[in-house]
Design an enzyme around this catalytic site. Structure first.
Site, PDB file in Angstrom:
ATOM      1  NE  ARG A 144      39.757  47.187  48.318  1.00  0.00           N
ATOM      2  CZ  ARG A 144      39.408  47.940  49.349  1.00  0.00           C
ATOM      3  NH1 ARG A 144      40.212  48.099  50.378  1.00  0.00           N
ATOM      4  NH2 ARG A 144      38.242  48.560  49.352  1.00  0.00           N
ATOM      5  CD  GLU A 182      48.313  42.383  45.125  1.00  0.00           C
ATOM      6  OE1 GLU A 182      47.783  41.287  45.377  1.00  0.00           O
ATOM      7  OE2 GLU A 182      47.657  43.391  44.783  1.00  0.00           O
TER       8      GLU A 182
END
Ligand code: FES
Ligand code: FES
Lengths: 332, 158
Positions: A88, A288
């Site tokens: 994020r 990720e």
């Protein structure tokens, strides 16, 4: 005999969760020497976040990345950040930094406008200058504008802001909604060789094509993808935490096996040109998701090579060989 | 016991207990903390230094064993003016992420290039096989080592 196979896997991955508060705050100040300081609560762990965040501030202020000093990860002095998690940082913290830098920039536009005989909205910040839009010769050096704002007008160039991807309630009946603000996509292709007498799998090449919006720093994104693939290769073929009576029996690198330079195949990485209007300068995220499709692509390649489906990772030589023998028995 | 070694061209003496490893002596006695303690059992390579021209896991070598040797650590590569070409290319190409494997990785690479002026990709992979990296997948390191080799060769040719 060595059998060759090719396998592919696709994935999507969510960026910027919206099911709960997910805020990042940032402070940006522009200094009288034309440099800027960014305060952020996020953490650098090698992914290059602070470089990317510095680039985002630099681009917003029209100065060089080397002229941005990023201060991070100190709860005494840096603003709140949900964390270097969930891929994020570029998206959420990056958006907070754009908003904070825009506020600092607004102060400079207001200070420079009367001196350049224009309105603040007719100005841009580029090349270390505050410049009149479409009139590249009408400008003031940014350091002079900062000094004027600070020392004459009493308005230091500083901005603080936070960004929180708008929280959206999920439908309690259906469980449906919009749990994330953006999504990234990728496809990876694995080329493998399987020895059908030993079950040994060698990954020869992984081709990875990823979307992360507009990459702020393509070199770092590439590094993230290559690293993610190495984790995916380990996940697919080698890495496993083994327990006996509730205790891990392979707690060190002698028996917890991860990819070395000899295990890693050739990697070909490509980034898709994309732009997400909700991200800072079009960027989404790249952490990720890089490791998501790798193991699936390798398992598909093993199937292509020797016709067996391995559904329990890691696909060690023993498991692959057992599956091949099982299949041969069934055929006979 | 007294151990006398040359580290990065400088003579050094330390008084250490017999079980002290070379790594522990470098870090605790000489404050050379570039070589890292990763696993302490020879698995990870973060402690790699060059002893008399061979790259070794300094966590596996007793300090006493290194007595009289010439030891090169990551601190000995750069000058104030200039990084070693391997360091410079690692930086230029973004070959490291968290950096923990870096000092060992770079010493292994440097030692390879001292012995083999133009290593192939396979030879580079071989030379790095004892240095684990969790972050990068090794690709950019291999490219950086190839670039460094090119640069060293052109500088030497001048
Ligand atoms: S610390 Fe020496 S090999 Fe890991
Ligand atoms: S860069 Fe993190 S272990 Fe190699």
């Amino acid at each position: 005999m060595i059998k060759r196979g090719k396998g592919m896997a696709c994935m999507w991955y969510p960026i910027g969760f919206t099911v709960a508060a997910n805020a990042s705050a940032a402070t940006v100040k522009v200094n009288t020497d034309g440099t800027a300081t960014v305060l952020t609560g996020t953490v650098e762990t090698g992914q290059g976040a602070l470089t990317v965040l510095g680039q985002i501030a630099a681009q917003t202020l029209g100065i060089a990345t080397d002229d941005v000093h990023v201060v991070s990860a100190d709860t005494d002095s840096t603003p709140m950040d949900t964390g270097a998690i969930a891929s994020r940082t570029t998206y959420v913290t990056g958006n907070a930094i754009v908003l904070a830098a825009e506020k600092a920039r607004e102060i400079l536009f207001e200070a420079a406008a009367p001196l350049l005989n224009v309105r603040p909205e007719q100005l841009e910040a580029v090349d270390k200058k505050i410049r009149v839009l479409s009139f590249p010769d009408r400008f003031l050096p940014i350091d002079k504008v900062v000094a004027h704002a600070e020392n004459t007008l009493g308005k230091p160039s500083i901005g603080s802001a936070s960004y929180n991807p708008p929280t959206v309630e999920m439908d309690p009946e259906t469980g449906q909604g919009k749990p994330f603000n953006a999504y990234v996509y990728a496809t990876q292709i694995a080329d493998v060789e399987v020895d059908d007498e030993t079950g040994e799998v060698e990954v020869k090449k992984i081709t990875a094509v990823h979307d992360c919006g507009t990459p702020i720093n393509p070199m770092l994104v590439e590094g993230q993808i290559q690293g993610g693939i190495s984790m995916g290769v380990g996940f697919a073929l080698q890495e496993e935490i083994l327990f006996k009576d509730g205790t891990q029996i392979n707690p060190n690198l002698t028996n917890y096996i991860m990819p070395t330079s000899l295990d890693m195949p050739e990697l070909e990485v490509e980034l898709v040109d994309n732009y997400d209007p909700t991200g800072p300068f079009g960027a989404k995220g790249a952490g990720e998701p890089t490791a998501v499709p790798t193991a699936a692509a390798i398992m598909n390649a093993i199937y292509d090579a020797v016709g067996v489906r391995i559904t329990n990772l890691p696909a060690t030589a023993e498991k692959v060989l057992a599956a091949i023998q099982e299949k041969n028995k069934a055929v006979a | 016991m007294k151990v006398e070694i040359t580290v990065n061209g400088e003579k050094k003496i330390a008084d250490v207990s017999p079980e002290t490893t070379l790594l522990k002596m470098l870090r605790d006695e000489f404050d050379l903390t570039g070589a890292k303690l990763g696993c302490d059992v020879g698995d990870c390579g973060t402690c790699t230094v060059v002893v008399d021209g061979e790259s070794v896991n300094s966590c596996l070598m007793l300090a006493a064993r290194a007595s009289g040797s010439e030891v090169l650590t990551i601190e000995g590569l750069a000058t104030f003016q200039k990084l070693h070409p391997v360091q410079q290319k690692f930086e230029d190409l973004g070959a490291l992420q968290c950096g923990y494997c870096g000092p060992g990785m770079i010493m292994s690479a440097k030692n390879l290039l001292d012995k083999n002026k133009s290593p192939s990709v396979d030879e580079i992979r071989d030379a790095l096989a004892g240095n684990l990296c969790r972050c990068t997948g090794y690709t950019k390191m291999i490219e950086a080592i190839q670039e460094a080799a090119k640069e060293i060769n052109t500088t030497n040719a001048l």
